[in-house]
Design a protein around this motif. Structure first.
Motif, PDB file in Angstrom:
ATOM      1  N   TYR A   1     -39.958  91.221  19.020  1.00 46.01           N
ATOM      2  CA  TYR A   1     -40.537  91.098  20.352  1.00 46.01           C
ATOM      3  C   TYR A   1     -39.482  91.306  21.425  1.00 46.01           C
ATOM      4  CZ  TYR A   1     -44.372  88.934  17.760  1.00 46.01           C
ATOM      5  OH  TYR A   1     -45.392  88.697  16.874  1.00 46.01           O
ATOM      6  N   LEU A   2     -39.936  91.780  22.585  1.00 48.30           N
ATOM      7  CA  LEU A   2     -39.069  91.917  23.746  1.00 48.30           C
ATOM      8  C   LEU A   2     -39.917  91.988  24.994  1.00 48.30           C
ATOM      9  CD1 LEU A   2     -37.854  95.548  24.385  1.00 48.30           C
ATOM     10  CD2 LEU A   2     -39.527  95.049  22.605  1.00 48.30           C
ATOM     11  N   SER A   3     -39.303  91.736  26.127  1.00 50.11           N
ATOM     12  CA  SER A   3     -39.970  91.941  27.415  1.00 50.11           C
ATOM     13  C   SER A   3     -39.219  93.025  28.174  1.00 50.11           C
ATOM     14  CB  SER A   3     -40.005  90.648  28.227  1.00 50.11           C
ATOM     15  OG  SER A   3     -38.697  90.200  28.536  1.00 50.11           O
ATOM     16  N   THR A   4     -39.922  93.710  29.059  1.00 46.87           N
ATOM     17  CA  THR A   4     -39.328  94.800  29.831  1.00 46.87           C
ATOM     18  C   THR A   4     -39.697  94.654  31.300  1.00 46.87           C
ATOM     19  OG1 THR A   4     -41.191  96.366  29.779  1.00 46.87           O
ATOM     20  CG2 THR A   4     -39.749  96.296  27.831  1.00 46.87           C
ATOM     21  N   ASN A   5     -39.073  95.482  32.117  1.00 45.89           N
ATOM     22  CA  ASN A   5     -39.467  95.570  33.512  1.00 45.89           C
ATOM     23  C   ASN A   5     -40.824  96.256  33.628  1.00 45.89           C
ATOM     24  OD1 ASN A   5     -37.065  94.380  34.492  1.00 45.89           O
ATOM     25  ND2 ASN A   5     -36.003  96.352  34.343  1.00 45.89           N
ATOM     26  N   ALA A   6     -41.437  96.127  34.794  1.00 45.69           N
ATOM     27  CA  ALA A   6     -42.764  96.695  35.015  1.00 45.69           C
ATOM     28  C   ALA A   6     -42.717  98.181  35.324  1.00 45.69           C
ATOM     29  CB  ALA A   6     -43.471  95.952  36.143  1.00 45.69           C
ATOM     30  N   GLU A   7     -41.536  98.706  35.647  1.00 46.84           N
ATOM     31  CA  GLU A   7     -41.404 100.129  35.944  1.00 46.84           C
ATOM     32  C   GLU A   7     -40.034 100.605  35.492  1.00 46.84           C
ATOM     33  OE1 GLU A   7     -39.962  99.639  40.591  1.00 46.84           O
ATOM     34  OE2 GLU A   7     -42.062 100.108  40.155  1.00 46.84           O
ATOM     35  N   SER A   8     -39.857 101.904  35.447  1.00 40.75           N
ATOM     36  CA  SER A   8     -38.591 102.494  35.000  1.00 40.75           C
ATOM     37  C   SER A   8     -37.484 102.227  36.024  1.00 40.75           C
ATOM     38  CB  SER A   8     -38.765 104.002  34.809  1.00 40.75           C
ATOM     39  OG  SER A   8     -37.570 104.587  34.352  1.00 40.75           O
ATOM     40  N   PRO A   9     -36.271 101.875  35.571  1.00 39.52           N
ATOM     41  CA  PRO A   9     -35.883 101.641  34.180  1.00 39.52           C
ATOM     42  C   PRO A   9     -36.511 100.367  33.622  1.00 39.52           C
ATOM     43  CG  PRO A   9     -34.086 101.063  35.645  1.00 39.52           C
ATOM     44  CD  PRO A   9     -35.154 101.680  36.506  1.00 39.52           C
ATOM     45  N   PHE A  10     -37.039 100.457  32.413  1.00 39.86           N
ATOM     46  CA  PHE A  10     -37.753  99.344  31.811  1.00 39.86           C
ATOM     47  C   PHE A  10     -36.827  98.321  31.165  1.00 39.86           C
ATOM     48  CE2 PHE A  10     -40.794 102.918  31.668  1.00 39.86           C
ATOM     49  CZ  PHE A  10     -41.830 102.346  32.390  1.00 39.86           C
ATOM     50  N   SER A  11     -35.610  98.716  30.844  1.00 41.87           N
ATOM     51  CA  SER A  11     -34.696  97.829  30.128  1.00 41.87           C
ATOM     52  C   SER A  11     -34.321  96.603  30.954  1.00 41.87           C
ATOM     53  CB  SER A  11     -33.421  98.590  29.742  1.00 41.87           C
ATOM     54  OG  SER A  11     -32.452  97.700  29.218  1.00 41.87           O
ATOM     55  N   ARG A  12     -34.363  95.424  30.311  1.00 39.25           N
ATOM     56  CA  ARG A  12     -33.870  94.188  30.892  1.00 39.25           C
ATOM     57  C   ARG A  12     -32.619  93.718  30.162  1.00 39.25           C
ATOM     58  NH1 ARG A  12     -37.255  89.685  30.488  1.00 39.25           N
ATOM     59  NH2 ARG A  12     -36.348  88.899  32.443  1.00 39.25           N
ATOM     60  N   GLY A  13     -32.076  94.600  29.296  1.00 38.21           N
ATOM     61  CA  GLY A  13     -30.896  94.210  28.543  1.00 38.21           C
ATOM     62  C   GLY A  13     -31.171  92.988  27.679  1.00 38.21           C
ATOM     63  N   LEU A  14     -30.185  92.106  27.586  1.00 43.41           N
ATOM     64  CA  LEU A  14     -30.344  90.907  26.771  1.00 43.41           C
ATOM     65  C   LEU A  14     -31.391  89.956  27.338  1.00 43.41           C
ATOM     66  CD1 LEU A  14     -26.611  90.185  25.845  1.00 43.41           C
ATOM     67  CD2 LEU A  14     -28.397  91.199  24.399  1.00 43.41           C
ATOM     68  N   GLU A  15     -31.669  90.073  28.628  1.00 46.58           N
ATOM     69  CA  GLU A  15     -32.729  89.254  29.213  1.00 46.58           C
ATOM     70  C   GLU A  15     -34.087  89.601  28.610  1.00 46.58           C
ATOM     71  OE1 GLU A  15     -32.723  86.669  31.621  1.00 46.58           O
ATOM     72  OE2 GLU A  15     -30.651  86.692  30.877  1.00 46.58           O
ATOM     73  N   GLY A  16     -34.180  90.806  28.063  1.00 47.65           N
ATOM     74  CA  GLY A  16     -35.431  91.214  27.441  1.00 47.65           C
ATOM     75  C   GLY A  16     -35.746  90.479  26.154  1.00 47.65           C
ATOM     76  N   LEU A  17     -34.783  89.737  25.625  1.00 44.16           N
ATOM     77  CA  LEU A  17     -35.044  88.925  24.443  1.00 44.16           C
ATOM     78  C   LEU A  17     -35.901  87.711  24.772  1.00 44.16           C
ATOM     79  CD1 LEU A  17     -31.513  89.001  22.783  1.00 44.16           C
ATOM     80  CD2 LEU A  17     -33.529  90.304  22.118  1.00 44.16           C
ATOM     81  N   LYS A  18     -36.007  87.387  26.057  1.00 42.89           N
ATOM     82  CA  LYS A  18     -36.788  86.229  26.485  1.00 42.89           C
ATOM     83  C   LYS A  18     -38.181  86.685  26.911  1.00 42.89           C
ATOM     84  CE  LYS A  18     -32.552  84.254  28.411  1.00 42.89           C
ATOM     85  NZ  LYS A  18     -31.898  83.764  29.658  1.00 42.89           N
ATOM     86  N   PRO A  19     -39.194  85.891  26.606  1.00 39.59           N
ATOM     87  CA  PRO A  19     -40.548  86.239  27.071  1.00 39.59           C
ATOM     88  C   PRO A  19     -40.581  86.253  28.592  1.00 39.59           C
ATOM     89  CG  PRO A  19     -40.617  84.507  25.416  1.00 39.59           C
ATOM     90  CD  PRO A  19     -39.176  84.663  25.797  1.00 39.59           C
ATOM     91  N   GLU A  20     -41.298  87.179  29.137  1.00 34.13           N
ATOM     92  CA  GLU A  20     -41.458  87.281  30.584  1.00 34.13           C
ATOM     93  C   GLU A  20     -42.837  86.768  30.938  1.00 34.13           C
ATOM     94  OE1 GLU A  20     -40.427  88.589  34.600  1.00 34.13           O
ATOM     95  OE2 GLU A  20     -39.366  87.965  32.784  1.00 34.13           O
TER      96      GLU A  20
END
Length: 342
Positions: A302-321
């Motif tokens: 699982y991962l979370s992303t930003n709502a628009e490009s760039p979608f990457s949240r880096g290591l923050e993406g390991l946390k549920p958004e």
């Protein structure tokens, strides 16, 4: 007669139609510079100047109503061509994937769905012919979006039945309709189709499947309530409009971004969505979405992303958004619900 029986009759009626001729394109340096060969005769293509025997080979294909110049096809091909590290092939089955005069729902069941199996097996035969001509199958990575993912599942299964195995197939939000639930009449892409199968689920329960069926199943921004991606509009939209396909398209968008930055999308392993939500820290990257996926991994990620490009949240993406989600409104009729690829 049951509804499931009716849809099976519709499907098998579609099988008797004659499919058009599919093609393989091999790209040399740019998306506008390519060599074309009939799918049934691939050897001249692999012997052309666009094909380097020393490089691994990516084969991409689109889904229902996809086009050779469609947004997904263009973006994925350009991203791989830009790496200069692979032979890049496109399986062009645009004619076989169209809806035609039947309209979107019936065109899917009566035309594109049976053609996906036929063309998938033809691709399997083509790859085996290339293998016999000296091109190792160990160099091939197959990538398909939506119905194209299941088409490649047929390819992998056909090759395995003939004594060989594809090393990797990537499914980009494999299509749900007729592959899952009450109306399932097909067995699509799963972990038996290749040595390693990674699946990116971006619109589960709508256009995409809801089941974990790969070696690795990646669930960006997973929600058990609506299956929608952040930044995509809720509510009803015209079928196959950009708004309607927004979440379904997110799978290939994430893949394209990952090709520019291989570590853009770290993922967290969890036995369930609830376990992911309950975790209070993420110290280890389990695997990455994209080419740097750990082929020794297995299970759900699982991962979370930003709502628009760039979608990457880096290591923050390991946390549920956590975010407010707008529920997708249900279809208004039974036939629309099950033949609208939902």
């Amino acid at each position: 007669m049951s509804r499931n029986g009716l849809y099976k009759i519709i499907y098998f009626f579609g099988i008797i139609q004659i499919s058009e001729l599919a093609w393989l394109r091999c790209y040399k340096g740019s998306i506008d510079n390519y060599v074309v060969a009939k799918l049934e005769e691939p050897i001249p293509l692999s012997n052309s100047s666009c094909f380097n025997r020393d490089l691994p080979t990516v084969v991409y294909t689109f889904g229902y109503r996809g086009r050779t110049d469609g947004p997904a096809t263009t973006a994925v091909l350009n991203a791989y061509i830009a790496t200069n590290k692979r032979n890049v092939l496109l399986l062009d089955w645009e004619n076989e994937a169209r809806s035609g005069v039947l309209g979107i729902p019936l065109g899917y069941v009566m035309y594109a769905l049976p053609n996906s199996k036929r063309v998938g097996q033809q691709l399997g035969s083509a790859l085996l012919n290339m293998h016999k001509a000296g091109f190792s199958l160990r160099q091939f990575h197959l990538i398909g979006h939506s119905l194209g993912a299941h088409l490649l599942g047929y390819t992998g299964r056909w090759i395995r039945e003939h004594g060989q195995v594809i090393p990797r197939i990537t499914g980009l939000d494999p299509a749900r309709s007729m592959f899952e639930g009450f109306f399932a009449i097909q067995t699509g892409l799963d972990k038996t189709c290749a040595k390693f199968v990674d699946i990116i689920h971006s619109n589960p329960g709508n256009y995409g499947t809801t089941q974990s069926s790969g070696t690795v199943d990646i669930w960006p921004n997973y929600s058990p309530s609506d299956g929608m991606q952040p930044g995509c509009p809720g509510g009803k939209h015209e079928m196959f409009s950009m708004e309607d396909l927004c979440s379904h398209y997110r799978a290939w968008m994430l893949l394209v971004e990952s090709l520019r930055n291989g570590t853009a999308f770290p993922t967290a392993a969890a036995e369930s969505y609830e376990q992911w939500l309950a975790a209070d820290h993420y110290t280890n990257v389990s695997t990455y979405l994209g080419d740097l996926v750990n082929t020794r991994a297995h299970g759900d990620f699982y991962l979370s992303t930003n709502a628009e490009s760039p979608f990457s949240r880096g290591l923050e993406g390991l946390k549920p958004e956590y975010r407010t989600r707008v529920e997708r409104q249900p279809a208004t009729s039974d036939i629309t619900q099950y033949l609208k690829l939902r």
